[in-house]
Structure formats: structure tokens, C-alpha cells
Design a protein around this motif. Structure first.
Motif, PDB file in Angstrom:
ATOM      1  N   ALA A  71     105.951 -12.504  58.362  1.00 23.25           N
ATOM      2  CA  ALA A  71     107.404 -12.275  58.359  1.00 23.25           C
ATOM      3  C   ALA A  71     107.990 -12.534  56.977  1.00 23.25           C
ATOM      4  N   GLY A  72     107.540 -13.580  56.308  1.00 27.90           N
ATOM      5  CA  GLY A  72     108.027 -13.886  54.970  1.00 27.90           C
ATOM      6  C   GLY A  72     107.625 -12.843  53.944  1.00 27.90           C
ATOM      7  N   VAL A  73     106.422 -12.306  54.085  1.00 21.47           N
ATOM      8  CA  VAL A  73     105.957 -11.265  53.162  1.00 21.47           C
ATOM      9  C   VAL A  73     106.770  -9.985  53.386  1.00 21.47           C
ATOM     10  N   LEU A  74     106.949  -9.605  54.643  1.00 23.29           N
ATOM     11  CA  LEU A  74     107.718  -8.391  54.934  1.00 23.29           C
ATOM     12  C   LEU A  74     109.177  -8.542  54.535  1.00 23.29           C
ATOM     13  N   GLY A  75     109.697  -9.749  54.575  1.00 24.98           N
ATOM     14  CA  GLY A  75     111.073 -10.011  54.164  1.00 24.98           C
ATOM     15  C   GLY A  75     111.211 -10.308  52.681  1.00 24.98           C
ATOM     16  N   ASN A  76     110.138 -10.108  51.926  1.00 31.22           N
ATOM     17  CA  ASN A  76     110.112 -10.344  50.474  1.00 31.22           C
ATOM     18  C   ASN A  76     110.445 -11.782  50.102  1.00 31.22           C
ATOM     19  N   ARG A  77     110.187 -12.733  50.990  1.00 30.10           N
ATOM     20  CA  ARG A  77     110.392 -14.142  50.672  1.00 30.10           C
ATOM     21  C   ARG A  77     109.100 -14.811  50.206  1.00 30.10           C
ATOM     22  N   LEU A  78     107.960 -14.225  50.568  1.00 28.83           N
ATOM     23  CA  LEU A  78     106.655 -14.762  50.190  1.00 28.83           C
ATOM     24  C   LEU A  78     105.803 -13.656  49.580  1.00 28.83           C
ATOM     25  N   ARG A  79     104.890 -14.062  48.719  1.00 28.29           N
ATOM     26  CA  ARG A  79     103.920 -13.101  48.176  1.00 28.29           C
ATOM     27  C   ARG A  79     102.728 -13.033  49.129  1.00 28.29           C
ATOM     28  N   PRO A  80     102.154 -11.847  49.293  1.00 27.38           N
ATOM     29  CA  PRO A  80     100.991 -11.745  50.181  1.00 27.38           C
ATOM     30  C   PRO A  80      99.805 -12.528  49.643  1.00 27.38           C
ATOM     31  N   LEU A  81      98.946 -12.962  50.524  1.00 22.22           N
ATOM     32  CA  LEU A  81      97.710 -13.629  50.112  1.00 22.22           C
ATOM     33  C   LEU A  81      96.797 -12.615  49.443  1.00 22.22           C
ATOM     34  N   THR A  82      95.994 -13.107  48.543  1.00 22.50           N
ATOM     35  CA  THR A  82      94.983 -12.256  47.912  1.00 22.50           C
ATOM     36  C   THR A  82      93.616 -12.665  48.447  1.00 22.50           C
ATOM     37  N   LEU A  83      92.638 -11.844  48.203  1.00 22.19           N
ATOM     38  CA  LEU A  83      91.296 -12.215  48.656  1.00 22.19           C
ATOM     39  C   LEU A  83      90.795 -13.451  47.936  1.00 22.19           C
ATOM     40  N   ALA A  84      91.335 -13.757  46.757  1.00 26.66           N
ATOM     41  CA  ALA A  84      90.952 -14.974  46.052  1.00 26.66           C
ATOM     42  C   ALA A  84      91.324 -16.193  46.884  1.00 26.66           C
ATOM     43  N   ALA A  85      92.395 -16.076  47.677  1.00 27.29           N
ATOM     44  CA  ALA A  85      92.810 -17.193  48.547  1.00 27.29           C
ATOM     45  C   ALA A  85      91.760 -17.471  49.612  1.00 27.29           C
ATOM     46  N   LEU A  86      90.960 -16.481  49.939  1.00 30.17           N
ATOM     47  CA  LEU A  86      89.904 -16.653  50.934  1.00 30.17           C
ATOM     48  C   LEU A  86      88.851 -17.636  50.434  1.00 30.17           C
ATOM     49  N   CYS A  87      88.659 -17.707  49.131  1.00 32.78           N
ATOM     50  CA  CYS A  87      87.633 -18.569  48.542  1.00 32.78           C
ATOM     51  C   CYS A  87      88.099 -20.002  48.343  1.00 32.78           C
ATOM     52  N   ARG A  88      89.396 -20.276  48.554  1.00 32.47           N
ATOM     53  CA  ARG A  88      89.915 -21.634  48.343  1.00 32.47           C
ATOM     54  C   ARG A  88      89.694 -22.508  49.537  1.00 32.47           C
TER      55      ARG A  88
END
Length: 88
Positions: A71-88
Motif C-alpha cells: 500500500a505504501g509503495v502504490l501510494g508513493n510513500r515507500l520505495r519498493p524492495l529490491t532483490l538486494a533486500a532479499l540477501c539482507r
């Protein structure tokens, strides 16, 4: 844009049911479905759970985190996760 809305219409009820954020009455209200038969066309919670459990644990955590942020990403309040976040 149309495919995204279509995908959300089909995945939203399943996600709501799978993560227990809404009961079936709430899901029906959210989707503006009046009958259970119309809801059943869209709600496939068991399939979502089955697919999620087939993923490695790190990927499961990524998917759950991304779903909570949607919801935050679609509302431009949050940036989408990247695949790099998968490695954290």
C-alpha cells in the motif's frame, strides 16, 4: 496499468485470507462482492499458502515484507524492495 489492477483484484482476497488480516465478511466488503460464490472465484488462500511455503525461508520473509509494504509503495510513500533486500 490494467493487468496490475486485475492481478490485485485476484491476489488481494487471497493475501487477506492467508495473512488473516480480514475475515471472509471483510474480504467480501472490500471487494464489493455480495455473494460467497463471487468471492470464491477470487479467494485462493490455500494456493497462496502452498506457494509461499515452497519458497526458501529468506524468500518467504522477502515476500511477506513486500506484501506489507504494498500500500505504501502504490501510494508513493515507500520505495519498493529490491532483490538486494532479499540477501539482507
Amino acid at each position: 496499468p490494467a493487468p496490475l489492477l486485475y492481478q490485485l483484484r485476484h491476489s488481494g482476497p487471497s493475501i487477506d485470507f492467508a495473512d488473516q488480516s480480514r475475515d471472509l465478511t471483510g474480504i467480501k466488503r472490500r471487494g464489493r462482492w455480495r455473494s460467497d460464490s463471487r468471492l470464491s472465484r477470487y479467494e485462493k488462500g490455500a494456493q497462496v499458502t502452498k506457494q509461499l511455503r515452497a519458497l526458501p525461508l529468506g524468500a518467504q520473509a522477502f515476500v511477506v515484507r513486500a506484501a506489507r509494504m504494498l500500500a505504501g509503495v502504490l501510494g508513493n510513500r515507500l520505495r519498493p524492495l529490491t532483490l538486494a533486500a532479499l540477501c539482507r
